[in-house]
Design a protein around this motif. Structure first.
Motif, short mmCIF file in Angstrom:
data_model
loop_
_atom_site.label_atom_id
_atom_site.label_comp_id
_atom_site.label_asym_id
_atom_site.label_seq_id
_atom_site.Cartn_x
_atom_site.Cartn_y
_atom_site.Cartn_z
N ASN A 31 13.68 14.79 0.04
CA ASN A 31 12.24 14.75 0.18
C ASN A 31 11.95 13.70 1.26
OD1 ASN A 31 9.52 14.34 0.04
ND2 ASN A 31 9.44 14.09 -2.18
N THR B 295 4.54 32.07 9.65
CA THR B 295 5.41 31.60 8.56
C THR B 295 4.52 31.36 7.33
OG1 THR B 295 5.10 29.24 8.91
CG2 THR B 295 6.83 30.31 10.23
N ASP C 167 16.17 19.51 2.54
CA ASP C 167 14.95 20.16 2.08
C ASP C 167 14.75 19.88 0.59
OD1 ASP C 167 13.47 22.95 3.55
OD2 ASP C 167 12.97 22.43 1.48
N SER D 40 14.15 26.92 4.91
CA SER D 40 13.38 28.16 5.14
C SER D 40 12.48 27.97 6.36
CB SER D 40 12.55 28.52 3.91
OG SER D 40 11.46 27.62 3.79
N TYR E 255 -4.56 17.17 8.89
CA TYR E 255 -3.33 17.75 9.46
C TYR E 255 -3.27 17.42 10.96
CZ TYR E 255 0.11 21.32 10.86
OH TYR E 255 1.21 21.97 11.38
N ASN F 277 11.57 18.39 11.28
CA ASN F 277 10.76 19.61 11.20
C ASN F 277 9.93 19.71 9.92
OD1 ASN F 277 10.28 22.70 11.59
ND2 ASN F 277 11.42 22.56 9.66
N THR G 120 2.31 30.20 14.31
CA THR G 120 3.56 30.96 14.15
C THR G 120 3.57 31.56 12.74
OG1 THR G 120 4.59 29.29 15.57
CG2 THR G 120 6.07 30.79 14.43
N LEU H 184 10.67 27.92 9.93
CA LEU H 184 11.19 27.66 11.28
C LEU H 184 12.45 26.81 11.25
CD1 LEU H 184 7.76 27.05 13.06
CD2 LEU H 184 9.44 28.83 13.63
#
Ligand SMILES: NC(=O)c1ccc[n+]([C@@H]2O[C@H](COP(=O)([O-])OP(=O)(O)OC[C@H]3O[C@@H](n4cnc5c(N)ncnc54)[C@H](O)[C@@H]3O)[C@@H](O)[C@H]2O)c1
Length: 271
Positions: free
Chosen positions: A68, A193, A40, A18, A156, A95, A191, A20
């Motif tokens: 994972n 999302t 994913d 899902s 982050y 990603n 972005t 990007l």
């Protein structure tokens, strides 16, 4: 430097079910990629993504692998299943990532260890051996938070600076010359999302929540635009380069200053 040719190449995209990651996978297929692996943890999104790909591009263009990225063995399994299905692996897009300082050990495990596992397996094991053309490619997803501090989400930011440092180091010509794999980095701006839509409360507490409003100073871009710029970066970016894509702009290069050439501002001695 010749363009990287996406036609007939095989790609593995982490967090590809899902957001990007899925759009990167779709754009690679649009450019003629032979196959993509969506690696994913979200099986429901993965099934939906496969259905969408099959409808648009036909059968046998994509697989979903539960992966994972916190676990190196899962990541290795994603490479192995990609090669079993498509015989090759040419492109890795590292990603998968979360923005949630509230669970910062997990955030570090996904955003930093996940990228490290991907490059260690991709660069030192699978891509040089199984690439179908003269070059392979690894794209690490950092962020504008990987080139500039943000008071609201320090951890982050730390994870994305880490991705930046790993990308420049592994992107060095030393590694390219021995592997023929380009390692490049991308820093998306804000972005639209779920990662951004759900970020409220995903911080270290109320004092951090307070400065969330600072995010309003950043332009928001459409995921589809970001994904289109990704193709341009895949085709043209030399190894060891970092590209910012913000506010639907064309990618522009981020150059880390060379500390050896900086004007030195010395800390004054105590009187
Ligand atoms: N959206 C933004 O504004 C923005 C800006 C800069 C950088 N980024 C980075 O882009 C990447 C993708 O972000 P997005 O906005 O598409 O996020 P998203 O939350 O929309 O999608 C993330 C995907 O990663 C998957 N995922 C989560 N944890 C995982 C794990 N442990 N292993 C494998 N997959 C996992 C999710 O299931 C999901 O499919 C992230 O690395 C993020 O940090 C996003």
């Amino acid at each position: 430097m010749p363009q990287f040719d996406i036609l007939d190449k095989v790609a593995l995209v982490t967090g590809g079910a899902s957001g990007l990651g899925f759009l990167y996978a779709i754009n690679l297929l649009e450019e003629g990629a032979r196959g993509v692996t969506l690696a994913d943890i979200d099986k429901v999104a993965g099934a939906k993504a496969l259905e969408e790909i099959e409808k648009k591009y036909g059968a046998n263009k994509a697989i979903f692998v539960y992966c994972n990225v916190e676990r190196k063995s899962d990541f290795e399994d994603a490479f192995v299943k990609t090669i079993e299905k498509f015989q090759n692996i040419d492109i890795l897009i590292n990603n998968a990532g979360i923005l949630n300082d509230h669970v910062y050990e997990k955030e570090i495990a996904i955003n930093v260890n996940g990228v490290a596992y991907g490059v260690i397996l991709g660069l030192d094991k699978y891509i040089p051996q199984y690439k179908s053309g003269p070059e392979g490619l690894i794209v690490n997803i950092s962020s504008i938070a990987g080139v500039s501090p943000l008071a609201m989400i320090p951890i982050y930011v730390g994870t994305k600076f880490a991705v930046h440092g790993m990308t420049l180091s592994w992107g060095d010509s030393y590694h390219y010359n021995r592997t023929k794999v380009r390692v490049v980095g991308v820093c998306p701006g804000v972005t639209d999302t779920p990662l951004i839509q759900l970020m409220s409360g995903r911080n270290l507490g109320p004092v951090y929540q307070e400065c969330l409003k600072d995010l309003r100073n950043y332009p928001v871009q459409a995921p589809g635009q970001m994904a289109n710029r990704m193709i341009q970066i895949i085709k043209n970016a030399p190894s060891g380069t970092m590209w910012i894509v913000e506010g639907n702009s064309l990618p522009f290069k981020f150059e880390l200053p060379n500390y050896q050439k900086m004007k030195r501002v010395y800390l004054e001695e105590d009187q």
